[in-house]
Scaffold this active site. Structure first.
Site, PDB file in Angstrom:
ATOM      1  N   PRO A  95       0.769  -1.053   0.004  1.00  0.00           N
ATOM      2  CA  PRO A  95      -0.073   0.014  -0.091  1.00  0.00           C
ATOM      3  C   PRO A  95       0.608   1.211  -0.059  1.00  0.00           C
ATOM      4  O   PRO A  95       1.792   1.088   0.570  1.00  0.00           O
ATOM      5  CB  PRO A  95      -0.901  -0.106   1.223  1.00  0.00           C
ATOM      6  CG  PRO A  95       0.298  -0.863   2.098  1.00  0.00           C
ATOM      7  CD  PRO A  95       0.973  -1.890   1.380  1.00  0.00           C
ATOM      8  N   GLY A  96       0.412   2.431  -0.598  1.00  0.00           N
ATOM      9  CA  GLY A  96       1.173   3.544  -0.720  1.00  0.00           C
ATOM     10  C   GLY A  96       0.030   4.844  -0.140  1.00  0.00           C
ATOM     11  O   GLY A  96       0.011   5.000   1.110  1.00  0.00           O
ATOM     12  N   ARG A  97      -0.964   4.800  -0.874  1.00  0.00           N
ATOM     13  CA  ARG A  97      -2.013   5.976  -0.630  1.00  0.00           C
ATOM     14  C   ARG A  97      -2.587   5.823   0.805  1.00  0.00           C
ATOM     15  O   ARG A  97      -2.848   6.659   1.625  1.00  0.00           O
ATOM     16  CB  ARG A  97      -3.115   5.818  -1.749  1.00  0.00           C
ATOM     17  CG  ARG A  97      -4.049   7.315  -1.555  1.00  0.00           C
ATOM     18  CD  ARG A  97      -5.126   6.808  -2.572  1.00  0.00           C
ATOM     19  NE  ARG A  97      -4.814   6.375  -3.962  1.00  0.00           N
ATOM     20  CZ  ARG A  97      -4.457   7.284  -4.886  1.00  0.00           C
ATOM     21  NH1 ARG A  97      -4.692   8.592  -4.911  1.00  0.00           N
ATOM     22  NH2 ARG A  97      -4.357   6.675  -6.201  1.00  0.00           N
ATOM     23  N   ARG A 134      -3.302  17.147  -8.471  1.00  0.00           N
ATOM     24  CA  ARG A 134      -4.088  16.100  -8.566  1.00  0.00           C
ATOM     25  C   ARG A 134      -5.433  16.549  -9.626  1.00  0.00           C
ATOM     26  O   ARG A 134      -6.049  15.778 -10.001  1.00  0.00           O
ATOM     27  CB  ARG A 134      -4.391  15.239  -7.482  1.00  0.00           C
ATOM     28  CG  ARG A 134      -3.114  14.469  -7.127  1.00  0.00           C
ATOM     29  CD  ARG A 134      -3.253  13.456  -5.950  1.00  0.00           C
ATOM     30  NE  ARG A 134      -3.847  12.289  -6.369  1.00  0.00           N
ATOM     31  CZ  ARG A 134      -5.167  11.962  -6.060  1.00  0.00           C
ATOM     32  NH1 ARG A 134      -5.836  12.926  -5.650  1.00  0.00           N
ATOM     33  NH2 ARG A 134      -5.684  11.034  -6.722  1.00  0.00           N
ATOM     34  N   CYS A 179      -0.037  30.120 -13.339  1.00  0.00           N
ATOM     35  CA  CYS A 179      -0.537  30.804 -14.562  1.00  0.00           C
ATOM     36  C   CYS A 179      -1.301  29.680 -15.249  1.00  0.00           C
ATOM     37  O   CYS A 179      -0.440  29.248 -16.339  1.00  0.00           O
ATOM     38  CB  CYS A 179       0.335  31.588 -15.078  1.00  0.00           C
ATOM     39  SG  CYS A 179       0.951  32.852 -14.055  1.00  0.00           S
TER      40      CYS A 179
HETATM   41  N1  LLP Z   1       2.415  -1.310  -6.232  1.00  0.00           N
HETATM   42  C1  LLP Z   1       2.791  -0.686  -7.430  1.00  0.00           C
HETATM   43  C2  LLP Z   1       3.261  -1.523  -8.502  1.00  0.00           C
HETATM   44  C3  LLP Z   1       2.283   0.631  -8.060  1.00  0.00           C
HETATM   45  O1  LLP Z   1       2.368   0.972  -9.154  1.00  0.00           O
HETATM   46  C4  LLP Z   1       1.443   1.312  -6.893  1.00  0.00           C
HETATM   47  C5  LLP Z   1       1.116   2.671  -7.165  1.00  0.00           C
HETATM   48  C6  LLP Z   1       1.317   0.960  -5.696  1.00  0.00           C
HETATM   49  C7  LLP Z   1       1.875  -0.335  -5.451  1.00  0.00           C
HETATM   50  C8  LLP Z   1       0.700   1.561  -4.513  1.00  0.00           C
HETATM   51  O2  LLP Z   1      -0.649   1.986  -4.909  1.00  0.00           O
HETATM   52  P1  LLP Z   1      -1.726   2.724  -3.811  1.00  0.00           P
HETATM   53  O3  LLP Z   1      -1.784   1.753  -2.609  1.00  0.00           O
HETATM   54  O4  LLP Z   1      -1.055   3.974  -3.482  1.00  0.00           O
HETATM   55  O5  LLP Z   1      -2.754   2.966  -4.614  1.00  0.00           O
HETATM   56  N2  LLP Z   1      -0.574   9.411  -8.915  1.00  0.00           N
HETATM   57  C9  LLP Z   1      -1.618   8.642  -8.750  1.00  0.00           C
HETATM   58  C10 LLP Z   1      -1.597   7.258  -8.178  1.00  0.00           C
HETATM   59  C11 LLP Z   1      -0.510   6.485  -9.196  1.00  0.00           C
HETATM   60  C12 LLP Z   1      -0.251   5.249  -8.509  1.00  0.00           C
HETATM   61  C13 LLP Z   1       0.821   4.424  -9.071  1.00  0.00           C
HETATM   62  N3  LLP Z   1       1.201   3.197  -8.471  1.00  0.00           N
HETATM   63  C14 LLP Z   1      -2.616   9.671  -8.046  1.00  0.00           C
HETATM   64  O6  LLP Z   1      -2.478  10.704  -7.617  1.00  0.00           O
HETATM   65  O7  LLP Z   1      -3.695   9.208  -7.592  1.00  0.00           O
END
Ligand code: LLP
Length: 430
Positions: A290-292, A329, A360
């Site tokens: 997880p990231g987000r 975003r 701008c």
């Molecule tokens: N693993 C892989 C291989 C990924 O490509 C990603 C996110 C994650 C894990 C983590 O995903 P999460 O749990 O954060 O959803 N810039 C976009 C989000 C791009 C996500 C890219 N990959 C935004 O601002 O919504």
């Protein structure tokens, strides 16, 4: 605006983990990213304590693309998370944060030779191969360095969850991974598995981001395991590790209905246990990344209101001292956020405003049509849930300096990333 755990109100003013917004402005200025450290730690705990199995080892990685800096990585490392990195910069940051690099997974669809070399040098744990071009490079570098490198292959299950519901297609156009429906994948796997400097452990799959349907994750896990079974049978090898990616959806506005994380993680484990048994797999380890969902709700951005302007057409704008450079975003995805006047948090929200940035560009918006109290120059405007993909996607557009980042915890605050200075902006200019 939804108040997250740790947000309180004192004398009509918002405080985050016991630190008032006016105190934050006085100490650090605006615009400013503020993270509630307790929330970050709690999210890590929720993942670690619920994604557990008695049948196989589990590992939770922090997808550091959501927000990478030394301090957040130190925290994730302390909490026992591994780390997902996708570039030289992310590897370097994790390494310098003292990360146990054996717990790092290197992703990306076009890793360079330089990146791979550095990854092998710092003892990065697992490289996730995206394609055959990359595979040959990794193999060469592993031979040159006389090391054995643990690898996974990224597969594409054809489950597209970006639309919030999955559709399975045999022809998948994603730039990531190798389709499980492409029969040439068996030759590639056999080839990787036959290399003495590569230790082929299993597969990686990530179906997308900001997903609210639990069933998308369950379906994808099932396809990965069904495929693993086929590979075991056809190639007579054992799949030991599966990395099932991240993508767990979070709350930005009341249109988002995230599932309860702890409950979901326990259910997810059960599904993986059952399906691995159904397909006769003897998995040693299952990984998620997880990231987000680890950082998003813990972070907010604090702005000072400048102009307030009513257009001829009738739209009322609040202009703030940041914008698309610190949060692209809306411009990129039409992403929705909530907002509040943090110094008038209890006041009657009787005016509909659009919050716009100072760049701008007409698309430089933060929040469209939101009800707020009457705004005046000098008010403090907060946009919550900016803790993921904001700092990490920020830019210097219009030569705006990148913002400082502050962590708050139980009444104290500390700077974890300094804001850029004017000198920083021209440092690389010749
Ligand atoms: N693993 C892989 C291989 C990924 O490509 C990603 C996110 C994650 C894990 C983590 O995903 P999460 O749990 O954060 O959803 N810039 C976009 C989000 C791009 C996500 C890219 N990959 C935004 O601002 O919504």
């Amino acid at each position: 605006m939804k108040l997250f755990n740790g947000m309180t109100v004192e004398n009509n003013e918002l405080a985050i983990s016991g630190v008032t917004v006016s105190e934050l402005r006085r100490k650090y200025g605006t615009p400013l990213y503020v993270y509630d450290e307790n929330m970050l730690e709690n999210q890590c705990d929720t993942f670690i304590s619920n994604f557990k199995s008695e049948k196989f080892k589990t590992e939770v990685l922090y997808a550091s693309k959501a927000f990478s800096c030394l301090e957040v990585l130190r925290m994730a490392n302390r909490a026992g998370l591994g780390v997902d990195v996708v570039s030289l910069g992310e590897i370097h940051t994790a390494y310098k944060a003292g990360y146990d690099m054996s717990k790092a997974y290197f992703h990306g669809n076009n890793k360079t030779r330089e990146e791979l070399k550095y990854a092998i040098e710092v003892g990065l744990g697992t490289i996730v191969i995206d394609n055959d071009y990359e595979y040959e490079m990794i193999n060469d570098l592993a031979k040159e360095s006389k090391k054995t490198v643990d690898v996974l292959l990224r597969i594409n299950t054809g489950i597209d969850a970006h639309t919030h519901e999955y559709i399975k297609t045999a022809k998948d156009d994603s730039k990531f991974g190798y389709s499980v429906y492409d029969e040439t994948i068996f030759d590639l796997i056999a080839d990787i598995n036959g290399q003495s400097n590569l230790n082929f452990l299993g597969f990686h799959s990530h179906i997308g981001s900001q997903i609210f349907e639990k069933s998308s994750f369950y379906e994808a896990a099932k396809v990965v395991m069904e495929f693993s079974r086929r590979v075991e049978e056809e190639l007579r090898l054992t799949i030991k590790v599966l990395n099932l990616g991240g993508g767990f959806g979070v709350y930005y506005t009341d249109e988002d209905k995230p599932f309860e994380l702890g409950e979901f993680l326990q259910e997810y484990i059960k599904v993986i246990e059952t399906e691995s048994e159904n397909f006769g797999l003897e998995l040693e380890k299952v990984v998620i990344e997880p990231g987000r969902s680890l950082t998003c709700n813990a972070g907010s951005t604090l702005y000072t209101v400048g102009g307030v302007k009513k257009t001829f057409a009738g739209r009322e704008y609040i202009f703030v001292d940041g914008g698309m450079a610190d949060n692209p975003r809306y411009a990129l995805y039409k992403a929705k956020y909530e907002a509040a006047l943090a110094n008038k948090i209890n006041a009657d929200e009787n005016t509909v405003y659009t919050v716009a940035g100072k760049c701008c560009e007409s698309g430089d918006m933060l929040v469209m049509d939101t009800k707020l109290p009457k705004a005046e120059q000098g008010d403090l405007l907060i946009v919550p849930s900016t803790g993921a993909y904001n700092y990490s996607m920020s830019s210097n557009y219009n030569r705006l300096p990148k913002l400082p980042v502050v962590f708050v915890k139980d009444g104290t605050s500390r700077l974890v990333i300094k804001g850029e200075t004017l000198e920083d902006l021209i440092r690389q200019d010749i």
